[in-house]
Design a protein around this motif. Structure first.
Motif, mmCIF file in Angstrom:
data_model
loop_
_atom_site.group_PDB
_atom_site.id
_atom_site.type_symbol
_atom_site.label_atom_id
_atom_site.label_comp_id
_atom_site.label_asym_id
_atom_site.label_seq_id
_atom_site.Cartn_x
_atom_site.Cartn_y
_atom_site.Cartn_z
ATOM 1 N N MET A 1 0.833 -1.178 0.000
ATOM 2 C CA MET A 1 0.000 0.000 0.000
ATOM 3 C C MET A 1 0.883 1.249 0.000
ATOM 4 N N VAL A 2 0.447 2.266 -0.689
ATOM 5 C CA VAL A 2 1.194 3.515 -0.812
ATOM 6 C C VAL A 2 0.897 4.417 0.389
ATOM 7 N N LEU A 3 1.912 5.156 0.838
ATOM 8 C CA LEU A 3 1.710 6.122 1.911
ATOM 9 C C LEU A 3 0.704 7.177 1.484
ATOM 10 N N LYS A 4 -0.151 7.574 2.408
ATOM 11 C CA LYS A 4 -1.049 8.699 2.172
ATOM 12 C C LYS A 4 -0.517 9.862 2.998
ATOM 13 N N VAL A 5 -0.286 10.988 2.346
ATOM 14 C CA VAL A 5 0.253 12.153 3.023
ATOM 15 C C VAL A 5 -0.776 13.276 2.942
ATOM 16 N N TYR A 6 -1.335 13.630 4.089
ATOM 17 C CA TYR A 6 -2.294 14.729 4.188
ATOM 18 C C TYR A 6 -1.492 15.986 4.501
ATOM 19 N N ASN A 7 -1.586 16.996 3.630
ATOM 20 C CA ASN A 7 -0.737 18.159 3.806
ATOM 21 C C ASN A 7 -1.353 19.415 3.217
ATOM 22 N N ASN A 8 -0.683 20.527 3.479
ATOM 23 C CA ASN A 8 -1.003 21.810 2.868
ATOM 24 C C ASN A 8 0.331 22.500 2.632
ATOM 25 N N LEU A 9 0.542 23.017 1.442
ATOM 26 C CA LEU A 9 1.834 23.597 1.101
ATOM 27 C C LEU A 9 2.161 24.865 1.877
ATOM 28 N N PRO A 50 -6.409 14.360 16.059
ATOM 29 C CA PRO A 50 -7.281 15.077 16.991
ATOM 30 C C PRO A 50 -6.858 16.534 17.222
ATOM 31 N N LEU A 51 -5.591 16.861 16.971
ATOM 32 C CA LEU A 51 -5.130 18.238 17.126
ATOM 33 C C LEU A 51 -5.422 19.098 15.900
ATOM 34 N N LYS A 52 -5.924 18.459 14.835
ATOM 35 C CA LYS A 52 -6.362 19.141 13.604
ATOM 36 C C LYS A 52 -5.233 19.902 12.920
ATOM 37 N N LYS A 53 -4.055 19.300 12.878
ATOM 38 C CA LYS A 53 -2.908 19.924 12.229
ATOM 39 C C LYS A 53 -2.437 19.074 11.065
ATOM 40 N N VAL A 54 -1.685 19.695 10.166
ATOM 41 C CA VAL A 54 -1.037 18.987 9.073
ATOM 42 C C VAL A 54 0.461 19.047 9.305
ATOM 43 N N PRO A 55 1.211 18.114 8.841
ATOM 44 C CA PRO A 55 0.874 16.956 8.021
ATOM 45 C C PRO A 55 0.512 15.731 8.853
ATOM 46 N N VAL A 56 -0.095 14.779 8.161
ATOM 47 C CA VAL A 56 -0.366 13.452 8.722
ATOM 48 C C VAL A 56 0.050 12.431 7.669
ATOM 49 N N ILE A 57 0.770 11.412 8.094
ATOM 50 C CA ILE A 57 1.146 10.316 7.198
ATOM 51 C C ILE A 57 0.386 9.083 7.648
ATOM 52 N N ASP A 58 -0.305 8.446 6.705
ATOM 53 C CA ASP A 58 -1.046 7.215 6.967
ATOM 54 C C ASP A 58 -0.354 6.083 6.216
ATOM 55 N N ASP A 59 0.258 5.180 6.968
ATOM 56 C CA ASP A 59 0.952 4.021 6.384
ATOM 57 C C ASP A 59 0.181 2.766 6.760
ATOM 58 N N SER A 60 -0.810 2.434 5.959
ATOM 59 C CA SER A 60 -1.637 1.240 6.165
ATOM 60 C C SER A 60 -2.256 1.200 7.557
ATOM 61 N N GLY A 61 -2.730 2.339 8.030
ATOM 62 C CA GLY A 61 -3.392 2.385 9.326
ATOM 63 C C GLY A 61 -2.525 2.935 10.441
ATOM 64 N N PHE A 62 -1.194 2.924 10.272
ATOM 65 C CA PHE A 62 -0.307 3.550 11.243
ATOM 66 C C PHE A 62 -0.252 5.032 10.938
ATOM 67 N N LEU A 63 -0.678 5.865 11.899
ATOM 68 C CA LEU A 63 -0.748 7.310 11.675
ATOM 69 C C LEU A 63 0.416 8.011 12.357
ATOM 70 N N LEU A 64 1.122 8.797 11.571
ATOM 71 C CA LEU A 64 2.202 9.630 12.089
ATOM 72 C C LEU A 64 1.738 11.065 11.952
ATOM 73 N N ARG A 65 1.585 11.719 13.094
ATOM 74 C CA ARG A 65 0.984 13.051 13.114
ATOM 75 C C ARG A 65 2.037 14.111 13.381
ATOM 76 N N GLU A 66 1.719 15.337 12.977
ATOM 77 C CA GLU A 66 2.609 16.478 13.219
ATOM 78 C C GLU A 66 2.685 16.748 14.691
#
Length: 66
Positions: A1-9, A50-66
């Motif tokens: 599965m590919v990493l999903k990166v939630y971000n804003n430039l 839950p802190l509503k910040k970016v970025p967030v990385i989703d690696d197959s369910g493992f979430l790495l938050r800012e």
């Protein structure tokens, strides 16, 4: 599965992550979060960070938050 990166430039940490992923040829799905429209305040995004910040990385369910 590919990493999903939630971000804003507008976010410096988001830009750093995107540059790192591109420089190292790591495949990822770029998901832009429009902070100006308040997309980071939605219930769906709050489940990711839950802190509503970016970025967030989703690696197959493992979430790495800012």
């Amino acid at each position: 599965m590919v990493l999903k990166v939630y971000n804003n430039l507008m976010s410096q940490p988001s830009r750093a992550i995107l540059l790192f992923l591109k420089a190292n040829n790591i495949p990822f799905e770029n998901i832009s979060v429009n902070l100006a429209k308040g997309e980071h305040f939605t219930e769906e995004y709050e489940k990711l960070n839950p802190l509503k910040k970016v970025p967030v990385i989703d690696d197959s369910g493992f979430l790495l938050r800012e």
